[in-house]
Motif scaffolding. Structure first.
Motif, PDB file in Angstrom:
ATOM      1  N   THR A 289       0.835  -1.215   0.000  1.00  0.00           N
ATOM      2  CA  THR A 289       0.000   0.000   0.000  1.00  0.00           C
ATOM      3  C   THR A 289       0.864   1.257   0.000  1.00  0.00           C
ATOM      4  OG1 THR A 289      -1.819  -1.121   1.111  1.00  0.00           O
ATOM      5  CG2 THR A 289      -1.745   1.272   1.317  1.00  0.00           C
ATOM      6  N   SER A 290       1.892   1.278   0.850  1.00  0.00           N
ATOM      7  CA  SER A 290       2.759   2.461   0.916  1.00  0.00           C
ATOM      8  C   SER A 290       3.559   2.628  -0.371  1.00  0.00           C
ATOM      9  CB  SER A 290       3.698   2.353   2.117  1.00  0.00           C
ATOM     10  OG  SER A 290       2.955   2.528   3.304  1.00  0.00           O
ATOM     11  N   THR A 291       3.960   1.519  -0.973  1.00  0.00           N
ATOM     12  CA  THR A 291       4.686   1.581  -2.246  1.00  0.00           C
ATOM     13  C   THR A 291       3.772   2.146  -3.336  1.00  0.00           C
ATOM     14  OG1 THR A 291       5.972  -0.336  -1.534  1.00  0.00           O
ATOM     15  CG2 THR A 291       6.080   0.222  -3.860  1.00  0.00           C
ATOM     16  N   TRP A 292       2.517   1.696  -3.324  1.00  0.00           N
ATOM     17  CA  TRP A 292       1.516   2.208  -4.271  1.00  0.00           C
ATOM     18  C   TRP A 292       1.309   3.714  -4.077  1.00  0.00           C
ATOM     19  CZ3 TRP A 292      -3.302   4.244  -2.749  1.00  0.00           C
ATOM     20  CH2 TRP A 292      -4.230   4.468  -3.779  1.00  0.00           C
ATOM     21  N   MET A 293       1.190   4.133  -2.823  1.00  0.00           N
ATOM     22  CA  MET A 293       0.971   5.561  -2.538  1.00  0.00           C
ATOM     23  C   MET A 293       2.197   6.385  -2.933  1.00  0.00           C
ATOM     24  SD  MET A 293      -1.537   7.366  -1.453  1.00  0.00           S
ATOM     25  CE  MET A 293      -1.575   9.141  -1.562  1.00  0.00           C
ATOM     26  N   ALA A 294       3.382   5.848  -2.673  1.00  0.00           N
ATOM     27  CA  ALA A 294       4.621   6.555  -3.057  1.00  0.00           C
ATOM     28  C   ALA A 294       4.650   6.784  -4.566  1.00  0.00           C
ATOM     29  CB  ALA A 294       5.840   5.758  -2.610  1.00  0.00           C
ATOM     30  N   GLY A 295       4.124   5.825  -5.320  1.00  0.00           N
ATOM     31  CA  GLY A 295       4.025   5.982  -6.778  1.00  0.00           C
ATOM     32  C   GLY A 295       3.130   7.154  -7.147  1.00  0.00           C
ATOM     33  N   HIS A 296       2.020   7.308  -6.420  1.00  0.00           N
ATOM     34  CA  HIS A 296       1.116   8.435  -6.682  1.00  0.00           C
ATOM     35  C   HIS A 296       1.752   9.764  -6.292  1.00  0.00           C
ATOM     36  CE1 HIS A 296      -2.656   6.791  -8.149  1.00  0.00           C
ATOM     37  NE2 HIS A 296      -2.406   5.727  -7.410  1.00  0.00           N
ATOM     38  N   LEU A 297       2.601   9.732  -5.296  1.00  0.00           N
ATOM     39  CA  LEU A 297       3.242  10.974  -4.835  1.00  0.00           C
ATOM     40  C   LEU A 297       4.528  11.275  -5.605  1.00  0.00           C
ATOM     41  CD1 LEU A 297       2.732  10.498  -0.991  1.00  0.00           C
ATOM     42  CD2 LEU A 297       1.424  11.985  -2.524  1.00  0.00           C
ATOM     43  N   GLY A 298       4.964  10.302  -6.386  1.00  0.00           N
ATOM     44  CA  GLY A 298       6.124  10.525  -7.241  1.00  0.00           C
ATOM     45  C   GLY A 298       7.461  10.506  -6.532  1.00  0.00           C
ATOM     46  N   ARG A 299       7.534   9.784  -5.392  1.00  0.00           N
ATOM     47  CA  ARG A 299       8.834   9.671  -4.724  1.00  0.00           C
ATOM     48  C   ARG A 299       8.828   8.443  -3.825  1.00  0.00           C
ATOM     49  NH1 ARG A 299       6.114  13.484  -1.718  1.00  0.00           N
ATOM     50  NH2 ARG A 299       5.822  12.785   0.423  1.00  0.00           N
ATOM     51  N   PRO A 300      10.005   7.902  -3.536  1.00  0.00           N
ATOM     52  CA  PRO A 300      10.050   6.683  -2.715  1.00  0.00           C
ATOM     53  C   PRO A 300       9.624   6.944  -1.269  1.00  0.00           C
ATOM     54  CG  PRO A 300      12.272   7.496  -3.149  1.00  0.00           C
ATOM     55  CD  PRO A 300      11.341   8.333  -3.965  1.00  0.00           C
ATOM     56  N   SER A 301       9.139   5.920  -0.613  1.00  0.00           N
ATOM     57  CA  SER A 301       8.735   6.027   0.788  1.00  0.00           C
ATOM     58  C   SER A 301       9.958   6.233   1.669  1.00  0.00           C
ATOM     59  CB  SER A 301       8.032   4.731   1.209  1.00  0.00           C
ATOM     60  OG  SER A 301       7.984   4.642   2.614  1.00  0.00           O
ATOM     61  N   PRO A 302       9.867   7.125   2.681  1.00  0.00           N
ATOM     62  CA  PRO A 302      10.997   7.281   3.609  1.00  0.00           C
ATOM     63  C   PRO A 302      11.131   6.136   4.627  1.00  0.00           C
ATOM     64  CG  PRO A 302       9.254   8.874   4.125  1.00  0.00           C
ATOM     65  CD  PRO A 302       8.810   8.127   2.909  1.00  0.00           C
ATOM     66  N   SER A 303      10.133   5.228   4.687  1.00  0.00           N
ATOM     67  CA  SER A 303      10.199   4.138   5.672  1.00  0.00           C
ATOM     68  C   SER A 303      11.330   3.167   5.357  1.00  0.00           C
ATOM     69  CB  SER A 303       8.874   3.368   5.684  1.00  0.00           C
ATOM     70  OG  SER A 303       9.029   2.101   6.283  1.00  0.00           O
ATOM     71  N   ARG A 304      12.186   2.892   6.367  1.00  0.00           N
ATOM     72  CA  ARG A 304      13.282   1.933   6.157  1.00  0.00           C
ATOM     73  C   ARG A 304      12.736   0.553   5.827  1.00  0.00           C
ATOM     74  NH1 ARG A 304      17.130   4.092   9.961  1.00  0.00           N
ATOM     75  NH2 ARG A 304      16.615   6.270  10.051  1.00  0.00           N
ATOM     76  N   THR A 305      11.663   0.160   6.521  1.00  0.00           N
ATOM     77  CA  THR A 305      11.117  -1.182   6.332  1.00  0.00           C
ATOM     78  C   THR A 305      10.516  -1.326   4.941  1.00  0.00           C
ATOM     79  OG1 THR A 305      10.710  -1.330   8.700  1.00  0.00           O
ATOM     80  CG2 THR A 305       9.527  -2.890   7.317  1.00  0.00           C
ATOM     81  N   VAL A 306       9.807  -0.299   4.485  1.00  0.00           N
ATOM     82  CA  VAL A 306       9.260  -0.337   3.119  1.00  0.00           C
ATOM     83  C   VAL A 306      10.404  -0.484   2.119  1.00  0.00           C
ATOM     84  CG1 VAL A 306       8.079   1.013   1.326  1.00  0.00           C
ATOM     85  CG2 VAL A 306       7.172   0.961   3.651  1.00  0.00           C
ATOM     86  N   ARG A 307      11.461   0.292   2.310  1.00  0.00           N
ATOM     87  CA  ARG A 307      12.582   0.234   1.357  1.00  0.00           C
ATOM     88  C   ARG A 307      13.260  -1.124   1.404  1.00  0.00           C
ATOM     89  NH1 ARG A 307      15.087   6.174   2.324  1.00  0.00           N
ATOM     90  NH2 ARG A 307      15.516   5.165   4.285  1.00  0.00           N
ATOM     91  N   ALA A 308      13.470  -1.640   2.608  1.00  0.00           N
ATOM     92  CA  ALA A 308      14.163  -2.931   2.739  1.00  0.00           C
ATOM     93  C   ALA A 308      13.346  -4.052   2.106  1.00  0.00           C
ATOM     94  CB  ALA A 308      14.410  -3.239   4.214  1.00  0.00           C
ATOM     95  N   LEU A 309      12.046  -4.080   2.388  1.00  0.00           N
ATOM     96  CA  LEU A 309      11.223  -5.182   1.893  1.00  0.00           C
ATOM     97  C   LEU A 309      10.931  -5.052   0.405  1.00  0.00           C
ATOM     98  CD1 LEU A 309       8.761  -5.695   4.875  1.00  0.00           C
ATOM     99  CD2 LEU A 309      10.760  -7.045   4.273  1.00  0.00           C
TER     100      LEU A 309
END
Length: 317
Positions: A289-309
């Motif tokens: 969900t956060s990855t999907w939202m980051a796509g709508h916002l046009g930038r990667p998520s700042p969450s370490r866990t989102v980035r790692a996974l």
């Protein structure tokens, strides 16, 4: 998400068995975006958060559009998500007009946004601290009369960008006042992220001594100095079992320039999962969900866990 992408569960003594995550990404997260997110995307975000197992999702704010233009669509958005079964959808109400608008749409949970400091009350509400509290009194009373659950946010509990350190007894006084006027729950905000674990325990102890029980307290930490999880853990050790977090780490505070980064819900869930604390959240769905939202916002998520996974997912395929 494979099982080797989840932490080993090793419970620790003296922690709550379950934590209720108060998800603020759809409101606190999106209110700072430079670009307005389409209403349908916000609604889909809330639906996906619910699908990931979050049971409290702060939907929007019934504030004047001039102040927070990103949330000007509250009237359109709330009916699009209000049918989500079993999900609490609190909304922010700054005044009686906002409360009326929210109640008219069937909102059952509202929140008022107070400050622990004079300067922030002036910057955010254009009033003195005591004036701002007196403005909330009729809002809380009418909300309670209408059968709504009321949360009181207290910002700048641990530090203020203008005043620096905030005396504990001042924070306790504001919390006590909100409790006395009828707030069911309080959320202690570290708006500029300066709290450290001993400070957290001291404030919670002070609140208990003033007759504010731990079970009505939630914590809302920002990760400006990388302390949000350590501070959350300190609160859990004290018995707090409501933690505010923002999916993907979205958001800060529009009125405090140095405020960055809400605690990311994924980072919180990762820690709680490792501690064997139940949240009911599916981490894989939440990351998606956060990855999907980051796509709508046009930038990667700042969450370490989102980035790692999400990085591991790409490596796998």
């Amino acid at each position: 998400m494979s099982h080797d992408q989840l932490p080993m569960t090793v419970p620790a003594e003296g922690l709550p068995a379950r934590v209720r995550i108060h998800e603020v990404g759809a409101r606190d997260g999106l209110q700072n975006e430079k670009t307005a997110v389409p209403t349908e995307v916000k609604a889909e975000f809330i639906r996906r958060l619910a699908d990931a197992g979050l049971t409290t999702i702060e939907a929007t704010s019934f504030v004047h559009p001039k102040w927070v233009p990103q949330l000007a669509d509250a009237e359109q958005l709330f009916p699009m998500v209000s049918g989500l079964g079993g999900v609490r959808l609190p909304v922010l109400v700054p005044n009686l007009r906002g409360l009326d608008r929210a109640l008219a749409l069937g909102a059952r949970e509202v929140a008022v946004f107070a400050s622990a400091t004079e300067t922030f009350a002036r910057a955010n509400l254009n009033r003195t601290l005591d004036e701002s509290l007196s403005v909330f009194e009729p809002v809380v009373r009418q909300a309670r009369d209408a059968g709504a659950h009321v949360r009181g946010y207290v910002s700048m509990c641990f530090g203020d960008p203008w005043e620096g350190a905030v005396p504990l007894d001042q924070v306790v006084r504001v919390c006590r006042a909100l409790r006395d006027m009828g707030c069911d729950e309080l959320s202690l905000g570290d708006t500029i992220g300066v709290a450290t674990p001993g400070h957290v325990r001291a404030l919670l102890t002070g609140l208990n001594a003033a007759g504010v029980p731990t079970d009505v307290i939630g914590v809302h930490f920002h990760d400006t100095y990388g302390q949000a999880l350590a501070n959350t853990h300190a609160a859990l050790l004290h018995g707090v079992s409501t933690v505010d977090a923002s999916a993907g780490g979205l958001g800060g505070c529009p009125y405090a320039k140095s405020a960055t980064g809400n605690l990311a819900t994924e980072d919180l869930v990762w820690m709680l999962r490792g501690l064997g604390i139940d949240t009911g959240v599916d981490l894989g769905r939440l990351v998606a969900t956060s990855t999907w939202m980051a796509g709508h916002l046009g930038r990667p998520s700042p969450s370490r866990t989102v980035r790692a996974l999400s990085h591991e997912d790409t490596e796998e395929h």
